[in-house]
Structure formats: structure tokens, C-alpha cells
Scaffold this motif. Structure first.
Motif, PDB file in Angstrom:
ATOM      1  N   ALA A  74     -24.910   2.863 -22.756  1.00  0.00           N
ATOM      2  CA  ALA A  74     -25.758   3.072 -23.933  1.00  0.00           C
ATOM      3  C   ALA A  74     -25.291   2.219 -25.108  1.00  0.00           C
ATOM      4  CB  ALA A  74     -25.762   4.553 -24.314  1.00  0.00           C
ATOM      5  N   ALA A  75     -23.969   2.030 -25.189  1.00  0.00           N
ATOM      6  CA  ALA A  75     -23.411   1.250 -26.292  1.00  0.00           C
ATOM      7  C   ALA A  75     -23.437  -0.257 -26.020  1.00  0.00           C
ATOM      8  CB  ALA A  75     -21.984   1.713 -26.570  1.00  0.00           C
ATOM      9  N   GLY A  76     -23.963  -0.644 -24.867  1.00  0.00           N
ATOM     10  CA  GLY A  76     -23.987  -2.071 -24.538  1.00  0.00           C
ATOM     11  C   GLY A  76     -22.616  -2.640 -24.286  1.00  0.00           C
ATOM     12  N   LYS A  77     -21.741  -1.800 -23.767  1.00  0.00           N
ATOM     13  CA  LYS A  77     -20.342  -2.209 -23.626  1.00  0.00           C
ATOM     14  C   LYS A  77     -19.878  -2.282 -22.176  1.00  0.00           C
ATOM     15  CE  LYS A  77     -19.122  -2.241 -28.069  1.00  0.00           C
ATOM     16  NZ  LYS A  77     -18.797  -3.531 -28.717  1.00  0.00           N
ATOM     17  N   LEU A  78     -20.777  -2.470 -21.247  1.00  0.00           N
ATOM     18  CA  LEU A  78     -20.361  -2.558 -19.854  1.00  0.00           C
ATOM     19  C   LEU A  78     -19.646  -3.876 -19.567  1.00  0.00           C
ATOM     20  CD1 LEU A  78     -23.571  -1.126 -18.138  1.00  0.00           C
ATOM     21  CD2 LEU A  78     -21.405   0.069 -18.635  1.00  0.00           C
ATOM     22  N   PHE A  79     -18.850  -3.840 -18.503  1.00  0.00           N
ATOM     23  CA  PHE A  79     -18.249  -5.070 -18.007  1.00  0.00           C
ATOM     24  C   PHE A  79     -18.936  -5.431 -16.701  1.00  0.00           C
ATOM     25  CE2 PHE A  79     -14.809  -3.191 -20.531  1.00  0.00           C
ATOM     26  CZ  PHE A  79     -14.497  -4.267 -21.350  1.00  0.00           C
ATOM     27  N   VAL A  80     -19.543  -6.602 -16.672  1.00  0.00           N
ATOM     28  CA  VAL A  80     -20.191  -7.071 -15.450  1.00  0.00           C
ATOM     29  C   VAL A  80     -19.188  -7.896 -14.645  1.00  0.00           C
ATOM     30  CG1 VAL A  80     -21.993  -8.576 -14.529  1.00  0.00           C
ATOM     31  CG2 VAL A  80     -22.482  -7.103 -16.506  1.00  0.00           C
ATOM     32  N   THR A  81     -19.121  -7.582 -13.373  1.00  0.00           N
ATOM     33  CA  THR A  81     -18.258  -8.322 -12.449  1.00  0.00           C
ATOM     34  C   THR A  81     -19.191  -8.971 -11.452  1.00  0.00           C
ATOM     35  OG1 THR A  81     -16.606  -6.610 -12.718  1.00  0.00           O
ATOM     36  CG2 THR A  81     -16.357  -8.036 -10.806  1.00  0.00           C
ATOM     37  N   TRP A  82     -19.152 -10.293 -11.361  1.00  0.00           N
ATOM     38  CA  TRP A  82     -20.155 -10.871 -10.462  1.00  0.00           C
ATOM     39  C   TRP A  82     -19.637 -11.983  -9.564  1.00  0.00           C
ATOM     40  CZ3 TRP A  82     -24.283 -12.150 -14.733  1.00  0.00           C
ATOM     41  CH2 TRP A  82     -23.797 -13.110 -15.596  1.00  0.00           C
ATOM     42  N   SER A  83     -20.400 -12.190  -8.504  1.00  0.00           N
ATOM     43  CA  SER A  83     -20.097 -13.265  -7.549  1.00  0.00           C
ATOM     44  C   SER A  83     -21.421 -13.730  -6.954  1.00  0.00           C
ATOM     45  CB  SER A  83     -19.148 -12.778  -6.442  1.00  0.00           C
ATOM     46  OG  SER A  83     -19.587 -11.559  -5.887  1.00  0.00           O
ATOM     47  N   GLY A 102     -33.121 -15.366  -4.721  1.00  0.00           N
ATOM     48  CA  GLY A 102     -31.717 -15.337  -5.093  1.00  0.00           C
ATOM     49  C   GLY A 102     -31.153 -13.923  -5.089  1.00  0.00           C
ATOM     50  N   TYR A 103     -29.869 -13.807  -4.736  1.00  0.00           N
ATOM     51  CA  TYR A 103     -29.199 -12.507  -4.751  1.00  0.00           C
ATOM     52  C   TYR A 103     -27.889 -12.682  -5.501  1.00  0.00           C
ATOM     53  CZ  TYR A 103     -27.005  -8.172  -3.194  1.00  0.00           C
ATOM     54  OH  TYR A 103     -26.407  -6.945  -3.152  1.00  0.00           O
ATOM     55  N   LEU A 104     -27.684 -11.887  -6.530  1.00  0.00           N
ATOM     56  CA  LEU A 104     -26.460 -11.965  -7.308  1.00  0.00           C
ATOM     57  C   LEU A 104     -25.790 -10.596  -7.293  1.00  0.00           C
ATOM     58  CD1 LEU A 104     -24.715 -13.731  -9.222  1.00  0.00           C
ATOM     59  CD2 LEU A 104     -26.111 -12.878 -11.109  1.00  0.00           C
ATOM     60  N   ALA A 105     -24.559 -10.564  -6.792  1.00  0.00           N
ATOM     61  CA  ALA A 105     -23.793  -9.310  -6.815  1.00  0.00           C
ATOM     62  C   ALA A 105     -23.226  -9.151  -8.212  1.00  0.00           C
ATOM     63  CB  ALA A 105     -22.662  -9.358  -5.780  1.00  0.00           C
ATOM     64  N   ALA A 106     -23.595  -8.052  -8.881  1.00  0.00           N
ATOM     65  CA  ALA A 106     -23.208  -7.890 -10.287  1.00  0.00           C
ATOM     66  C   ALA A 106     -22.915  -6.436 -10.636  1.00  0.00           C
ATOM     67  CB  ALA A 106     -24.313  -8.447 -11.186  1.00  0.00           C
ATOM     68  N   PRO A 107     -22.006  -5.816  -9.913  1.00  0.00           N
ATOM     69  CA  PRO A 107     -21.680  -4.421 -10.256  1.00  0.00           C
ATOM     70  C   PRO A 107     -21.022  -4.341 -11.628  1.00  0.00           C
ATOM     71  CG  PRO A 107     -20.133  -5.278  -8.633  1.00  0.00           C
ATOM     72  CD  PRO A 107     -21.227  -6.316  -8.781  1.00  0.00           C
ATOM     73  N   VAL A 108     -21.143  -3.158 -12.238  1.00  0.00           N
ATOM     74  CA  VAL A 108     -20.651  -3.008 -13.614  1.00  0.00           C
ATOM     75  C   VAL A 108     -19.571  -1.917 -13.690  1.00  0.00           C
ATOM     76  CG1 VAL A 108     -22.792  -3.761 -14.668  1.00  0.00           C
ATOM     77  CG2 VAL A 108     -22.469  -1.326 -14.149  1.00  0.00           C
ATOM     78  N   PHE A 109     -18.676  -2.074 -14.639  1.00  0.00           N
ATOM     79  CA  PHE A 109     -17.706  -1.040 -14.978  1.00  0.00           C
ATOM     80  C   PHE A 109     -18.102  -0.408 -16.302  1.00  0.00           C
ATOM     81  CE2 PHE A 109     -14.948  -3.496 -12.090  1.00  0.00           C
ATOM     82  CZ  PHE A 109     -14.470  -2.472 -11.301  1.00  0.00           C
TER      83      PHE A 109
END
Lengths: 301, 301, 301, 301
Positions: D131-140, D117-124
Motif C-alpha cells: 500500500a505504501a509503494g515500498k515493495l522490493f521487486v526481485t526479477w530475472s 514475454g515472461y518476466l519472473a518478478a516476485p516481490v518482498f
């Protein structure tokens, strides 16, 4: 036989050789310049010196002006003791400065109110072409004014381009267009030669090829040599003046609703040059700005 | 006496007249083109038709290629039955397409591995200049290859510019620089003429003045006429191809760390032209895009 | 107890809700507008109507102005029967229009000559924020003027930003900077959403993500919604006015020697919008121009 | 109860805090990094170290990757002993790098061929947000992959944005759009603050106003502070990486036929920064380039 009298206002890098050619052509020339020291060289060559601006003109006579900007021209033409007053009805003002078309229209109206002729006659060519009598005059205004001015301007011009009389400012529009095209050519060469240089190719070699073939014309030959050699001093026409002219083009373009993104690019480059202390260099220092942005500034080597 | 054999690959707008001039000059020409129908016209003039790509080359012989892009050239040169195989050790590939310098270096290496010569020899000039035998060849690579190619290329070239052998891709760099300068000239004319037109001055009149004086050179005369008349079809070189070339320049400039904002402007303009359905027009349709942005699109009148 | 009198000049999209809030806050408001028909709505809500501009001010009183451009403001302030005359020594003019910093300095001097106070107090916020009393006032000038104006402006403002009194035009500089930042945000969203849309992603979806996370702020929420939906009418602030403001920023930037290429890009875009007939749309129609250049103009579907 | 195993590849400025949060959340984490020295810090916190890349994955397991560019990711995923091999059928690769959408599509196909499986999941989000666990995952990608990845990614993410499964690269498109919007905001602030500063207004003051009001959002607050203070080191994300990302956006935009002149401007700025030796500074050094062009470079004072 009496020599024809011609007044000449504005003895800068362009005005001085133009006035000199009038003297050589046998005209009786009276000169005036805001900084008086610039008049002496002309006096040494036979010109009369106007103590006050008004003396530059003979009533009903002809005066040529070649000034740095719109404000200087407006002051000279419309101020107290200025050309419109001094020329009196029947005189002719041949206005050769690079100015905003709106200024030209406004000046033409103000002259007409006093029955003084106004002819827009900006020139193309750098100081060396002025000295060689090889300028191109671009003009617009009444035909009779051109007939009167032509024998005078022939002293420094190799050609005349006539844009009719419908809009007295048409020649000013063309002049701004031409200066914009010149600066655009410099930007293109500056980017192209930096592109080649940073890939190991000598600037002079690619300049030689381009200016012998596709771009074998005065604009590219003259400025290409300066840009290839990064030779921006002394200035034939300064970056500060170039910024002024591109600004005029952008403003006239705004009024005419013509977006000119290349002119915007040129403006921002020239503005950066003046901000970084290069305003007195030749406007071909666009090539310097380009090399600087590529981390290859010849003044920092 | 036996005619010298020359293979020619790529019979597009440029390749066809080049191959025709080889025939006229007395060479024994074999042609190949991906779309076979384009070969017939050459056969009618005396060329041989290669049924398969490999037949275009004689072992140890010489082949010229003139293709649309890097991918086409790589396939033709390095693919199965391609030029490198067919030329065998001792052959010479004169590569005249406009390609990325990196591609040229990669191809030269691949040829060298098979002891096949590779000469970068892109040309300046539009199809009518190709037909008139007036192209300018710009080349880089081993001197011996140039000596071998020169009598062949003389069939369609009026001049040769030599960028040495230190970097086989130097000629490709210069070619990209030159095409960038051409497009820049078009942008400058397009903006200048729109600027004049929307202030009441005929595009043709200002174009005439500029191309007789400061800009009296082939680039401005050729493209200035097209832009003044908004005559963008048929295309000598399409906007789509222009976009490709400016893209190559920007990418090579990025690698060499040369910001080229004027190239960026040209790229965005050409991209918009292709997006709005004008990709098959001549790349001088930059002038169309400019007029369009000024609310004065000639195709919408 | 007597209500405090306040004069209000300029009942456009912004001025009207500001004046309405003054009425609601209990001030005795006299209004004046160049087009008289716009005054009736305010009269219906309790305002007095000035028959002549001079009547809007009480001697030594306070007048607020909110006008479309520098020329309108100069006429209102300095013309015959204008505010400076009417306010007489001791009056205060709170000048809230977006104008050139140079104009502000010139106006402040002219007011001072007549011993009338001038306070630069441009506002941020669109008409709906004016109606909600949620504008941000940015001001510069003498502290005592701010103390006097604050209780009045509180009727429509949620906050005040003070740029001191060293330069009366400082607030105007900040206002131009802010409007430039707004238009820049629109350009960024316009390009980003077109980029996503032409790769199959709904404009609204990417707008939702961005304005919930990194760009969760009024500028992006307000304009992002308009741009995502291509909803450019009715205008809160027209493209024509946006072009004026970006032009002011570029001119002030030129004087301060700050190249602003992003402002140049915005200017050219807004100019093209006006040239192509979209000048009356909201200035967020930058998003329309971007989609148009990408061959995906929603008005042409 | 057994901890769930997670492989993590790429321990750069972003990857390291992400992996640390996986450890804190109780996962059994194996890490791999090309430069081995970066692994020790994670081992000290309880991670296992993969001696060879293949050891990072358990058959049928899950691996997250966070790498610098497309080439690094392709090598890690598809090279000998790479993730596709190691994960074997049934494994899942959560690909979080910022890459070209075309690369994502190509990788997804290559994974599918091996039933991985391949999941595109770049983060902002910047390193501090990681470090704060506050990323936004954008996925498709496939819904089932998201269900499987969600509990893992929750260790470092505060939110998830789902762009469906029609195009596996949709999330990569959005990521490029978002990074472009961030750089655009920096350019806007950089120009605005230089504009204010050179007219006598403190950068910090105008930044404070803007980021408290119209632009009160993380993007402007974070980068505005850096730009107002010209604080570009240490880098959270380098100018060199920013240049790479804007280049990806421009290339994807070209394919989708979307002219992005603001992206072009950003590219040229970032390229100049790298050419002038600032490539390792934070990409917000766009503000440095702007001040430099205005003759006010803080590094030259």
C-alpha cells in the motif's frame, strides 16, 4: 544353612519386583527406601526393614541399588551413613540405576578409595519383566565382582551382557543407548500410526502387521500396543524419567562428540509432554504428542 | 494342463527374484523391462520375452508390475501400448511398486474406466527375501482381485495383509509407513552405535545385545548388521530410492496433516548422502552419515 | 585528581579491547589473566599487572570479569584468593561472562554472604565492537550496583538494557536468548545461501539483497558477509564457545520447560563442526557445515 | 495524452494494494479476479473490470499477475482464454507470484512458444508495504522485459534486484530463500521469547532490545512485534500460504541437493498449525506453536 544377605536400596516401580524376586529366591533381604511407606510391602513378604540407610548393608556384604537419578544415587552411596561407609572394605555395591557414565566413573573411584567394590549393572526390561525375573543385566567392572553378583542378580535376570572392565561405565553407555533406541522406536511408531490413521487406516491394524513381521520383537510389541491404543497410564516408566535419560544420552554424546539429532527430537518431544502436564504418563506418550501435533489428540476428543 | 499365464513388468533388484519364483512355481511368465538386457536371465530360466510392452499382457489376463517410481509406473500402465490397453476389459494389474497413494487412486480410476482391475499390492522384504519367497504382500482393493492374485503372489510371498477395499491406496499408505519405520530404525541404530563406539564400545557388541533381546526382529537384525559393520555396498535398496520413499511419506503426511519430524530428519540425511555421492549405497548408509557427522567416517580412515 | 581504580579479569578476544578502553577512558586499571603472557600488552598501554588474582581487586573496589565459561568464573570468584575474598565487604563484581542463569544465582548468593555486590552484566557485540566502545550491556541486579558500574562500563558500551532486580540472572537469560538468535540467523543464512548457490545464484548477491532490505541489521550484515564468503577464520567467537552457549540455552530451557528445536539443531551442527575439527573456526562456520552437507564444502574444493 | 494500459490479475491481500497504486500512478488498469466480488473496490477507484479473464489483456500489452499458488497461475496463464492467448505475440506477462522455480521455467517456455514475454518478478513486503509503494521487486529474465516493466512496477516498488537472464527462475529461487529466512527469523524469535518469558522476562522487553540493536531491521521489527504480543490475526500472510512456500523451498532444495533442516522444522511447525486449526492465522503464529509446546498457549489461558 544360612541364607545369604543382600541389601536392596530403591523400591520404585522396578526395584520392588526385583527385591521381591530376591526374597522368592531365598535371600535374606534388607530393604531401604527414602519414602518409608514403600518398605512395608516387602516386609510383609519377609524382608527386613532398615531404619537407617546404613543398616541396609552388612560389613563386607553386597548391596544392590535401583534409584531414580544420579543425585539420589550419589547421596545414597557417598553421603553420611551411606553405602560406601556401611559396606566397609570388601563390600560390593551393584549399581543398577540408569545414570550418566561420568557419574559411574566418579562413583567407582570413590568406592575404590574405600576399598569397596562398584559394579555398573543397569538393567533392561519394564516392571512386568522385573516381576517375571526376565530382566537383562548389562554390566561392566571387575570380573570378580560379576562372579559375586551373578548368583544374586540371577533372581531377576534372564541374561547378562558383559562389557568388560576397561571402563566401569561402559554398561551405563549401553543402557543409555538402549533407552534411546526404545524411545526412537516409539517415535517411529507414533508417527507411522498417526500417518496411517489420518488416512483412514486403524492404528491397531498397522501395528499388528508391523509387530508380526519386520518388527516382531519385545520393544515394538510392548510399546506398539500402548501407542496403537493411546494407553499411556499407568506408567511403566514416566515421560519425566524418559526425558532425564535422553538428556543423559545427549550430554554423554556431546562429550563423545556424537551429534544425535534423533535424540534431540525425542528430548524436545518429552520436554513438551512434561510442559503440557503429561510428565507422569508413560514415556510412550510420545505417541500422544505426535497425535496432538496432527490435530488429533485423543485426550481432547 | 495349461500353465496359467502371468505378465511381469520391472526386473530390478526385487522384480527379478519375484519373476524367478513365478517360473519355479510353474507359471507361464512373459517379462518386460525397459532396459532389455535384464530380460535375458529370465528367458534363460524359461520366461518369454515381450518385444513390446503390450506383449507382456494377454487380453483379460493378469500382469504384475514392480517399478522404481510413480512416473515409470504411470508410463507403463497408461502410456500408448501400456498395460491398461493391453489387458483389455477383464484384465487385472497387480501393482506392487512403492508409490504415492494419490498415484494409486489415480491409476485405479484410470483402470476402472477401461474395465481393467487394479490391485494395490506393495511388498515388504529385501531381494534375498524375494528370492526365498518370503515377502509380505500388503494389499487393498476389491476382494475378487485379491482372490485372483493370491495364488500367483503366493509364489514369492509368505503372508498377506489385507487393508480392505474402501481406499484402493490403503496398502500404499501402509507401505510408506513401513519403509519410514525401517529407516527410523536405521537412524536409531546408527546414532546408538556411534554413541557407543566413540565411548570405546564395539559397534558389533552392542548390536548383538540389542538384536538378541529388545530388538530381536528382522528389521533390526538385517539392518543392524549392515550398520554395525558399515557395510553399505552392494545396495539392497539404494539411498536414492529411500529418499524417494521418505519424500512420498512426507508428501502424503502433509496432505493428511500429520507432521513427521523424524521423517524430515531422515529426508535431510538421505538427501545429504546423495549430495555427497553416496546415493547408490544401501539406504542403511544413514549409519555412514551419522558416523561422518561425528568425525568418524569409515570411508575416510 | 586520583584516577578511579578498576580491576579486570579475563583478557581474551573480548576482554582485552574492553580493558584497553578502560585505560583510554582514564581509569587506573589492574589486570589479571590465567595465562600471564596476555597481560603484557595491557601493561604496555599503562595497566598494572596483578601477580596474584587477589591483587586485581582493591578492598571495597570494583572488578569486572570476562571469562570463557562458568567453571572459570566460579574459580575466579569463589576460589582461594578469589574476587569475593579480595573485594571484601562493600566491593562490587561486575560479571560480564556468558554463563548459565543458575550459576549467576549461585554466585550472587555466595557474594551476598560476604557482603560483596554481584551484578550480572553480559555484553552483546564482537571484538571489533568492543574495541570501538560499542558494546551493549544487558544487566540485572540491584539498582545501586548499576549506578556504580555505569560510568565504568560506559568506556566500552554504547547502550544499557536493564532487566530489573527481581532475578539477578535475568540478564544472563537474555544473553543466552540473544546468542541463540544470532546462531539461528547464521543457520538461516547458511541454508538460504547454499540453496541459492546450488541453483546458480552467487552467495554474495543474495546476501547483499537480504542485508540491504529485510535484514538490514548488524547481526545479518556482520555474519552474512562471513557466511557468503565462507570466511570463518580468524574466529571472533569460536564454534566451541558457540556450542557451549547453545548448550547453556538448552539446559536453561529444559529447566523452564521450553522446547527449543531450533536450538537443538544448532547444537547438533556445532557439535558436528567440533567433531570434524572445526571447533576453532568462527561459529558462523555453521555455513560451512551446511555447504558440506550439500556436497559443496569449500574446504574440499 | 493516453494513459498506458496495464492488466492486473489477482486481487488478494497483496494484489489489491498493488493495483491501487497503479491507479494512483495514472495507469489505465483493467483488473480480473477469480472471485468477482473483489473487483468492485478497484472499479470504485477507477479500474475497469474484465468480465472474462482474456479481457484483462490488450494484445501486445502488459499484464501483471499476483496469485496464490502455482496451479492458479498456470490456469490463468495457459488455460483457455488465458494470458498467453490474450496477450498475443509481443505482449508481456510480469509474473509476481511466489512459485516453484520449475513452474517459472515451464511457464517461460510456454510463453516463448507463443512469442509472449515472461518476466519472473516476485516481490518482498507485506500488504502495508504494498500500500505504501515500498515493495522490493526481485526479477530475472530478459533485460528488455525489465526495461518495459520497470516504469509500471515503480508504482508499488521502492527497489529492484536483478538476477540476470541466464535462468528465468532465479528470482523465484531468491524469493523462496527470502521467505524461508523470514520464517526462520520468526521461529528464532518465538523460541527466544518463550525462553525468556518462562524465566520471568516480558516478551516485549526482550523484543524491544533485540530489534533496537542486533536485529534492528524490518523483518525482525515487523514480526517481532506480532510474536511478542502473540498478535496473529488478521493475517498479512497466512500459515497455510507459509506452509506452501516452505514446501516449495524444500522441494527446490531437494532437486538442488541442499538439505535444509531448518526449513524442515518450519514445515512441520506450520503443518501442525494448520492441523490444529490455525491455518488462517498469520504465519508468525509459529510463535503460538512454540508457546503451545511449552505449555503456555495464550489462546488457552
Amino acid at each position: 544353612m544360612t541364607k545369604q544377605h543382600v541389601g536392596f536400596v530403591g523400591l520404585g516401580a522396578m526395584g520392588r519386583p526385583m527385591a521381591e524376586n530376591l526374597l522368592k529366591a531365598g535371600f535374606d533381604v534388607t530393604v531401604w527406601n527414602r519414602s518409608p511407606d514403600k518398605m512395608q510391602a516387602l516386609v510383609d513378604q519377609g524382608a527386613r526393614k532398615a531404619e537407617r540407610l546404613a543398616e541396609v548393608a552388612k560389613p563386607h556384604g553386597i548391596v544392590l541399588s535401583m534409584l531414580a537419578d544420579d543425585a539420589a544415587l550419589e547421596e545414597v552411596a557417598l553421603g553420611d551413613g551411606g553405602l560406601v561407609e556401611a559396606l566397609s572394605p570388601g563390600g560390593l555395591h551393584v549399581s543398577m540405576s540408569t545414570i550418566h557414565p561420568e557419574t559411574a566413573r566418579k562413583l567407582a573411584d570413590a568406592h575404590a578409595e574405600h576399598e569397596v567394590g562398584y559394579l555398573a549393572a543397569p538393567v533392561f526390561g519394564r516392571p512386568d519383566m522385573a516381576a517375571a525375573g526376565k530382566l537383562f543385566v548389562t554390566w561392566s567392572g571387575w570380573h570378580s565382582y560379576k562372579e559375586r553378583a551373578q548368583p544374586v542378580c540371577a533372581a531377576f535376570a534372564q541374561g547378562f551382557y558383559d562389557y568388560g572392565s576397561d571402563d566401569v561405565a561402559a554398561a551405563n553407555v549401553v543402557k543409555l543407548a538402549g533407552n534411546f533406541m526404545l524411545a526412537s522406536a516409539m517415535e517411529a511408531m507414533g508417527e507411522a500410526y498417526a500417518f496411517c490413521e489420518q488416512q483412514g487406516i486403524a492404528r491397531e491394524q498397522v501395528n499388528a502387521q508391523m509387530t508380526e513381521t519386520l518388527f516382531a520383537c519385545p520393544a515394538y510389541k510392548n510399546y506398539g500396543d500402548l501407542i496403537a491404543r493411546h494407553a499411556y497410564a499407568p506408567a511403566g516408566f514416566t515421560a519425566t524419567l524418559g526425558l532425564k535419560d535422553i538428556g543423559l544420552a545427549l550430554d554423554a554424546g556431546r562429550q563423545a562428540k556424537v551429534p544425535m539429532p534423533l535424540a534431540s527430537l525425542l528430548r524436545d518431544r518429552l520436554l513438551s509432554l512434561t510442559a503440557r502436564g503429561h510428565g507422569d504418563k508413560d514415556w510412550s506418550a510420545l505417541g500422544l504428542a505426535i497425535a496432538h501435533d496432527a490435530g488429533n489428540d485423543p485426550t481432547e476428543r
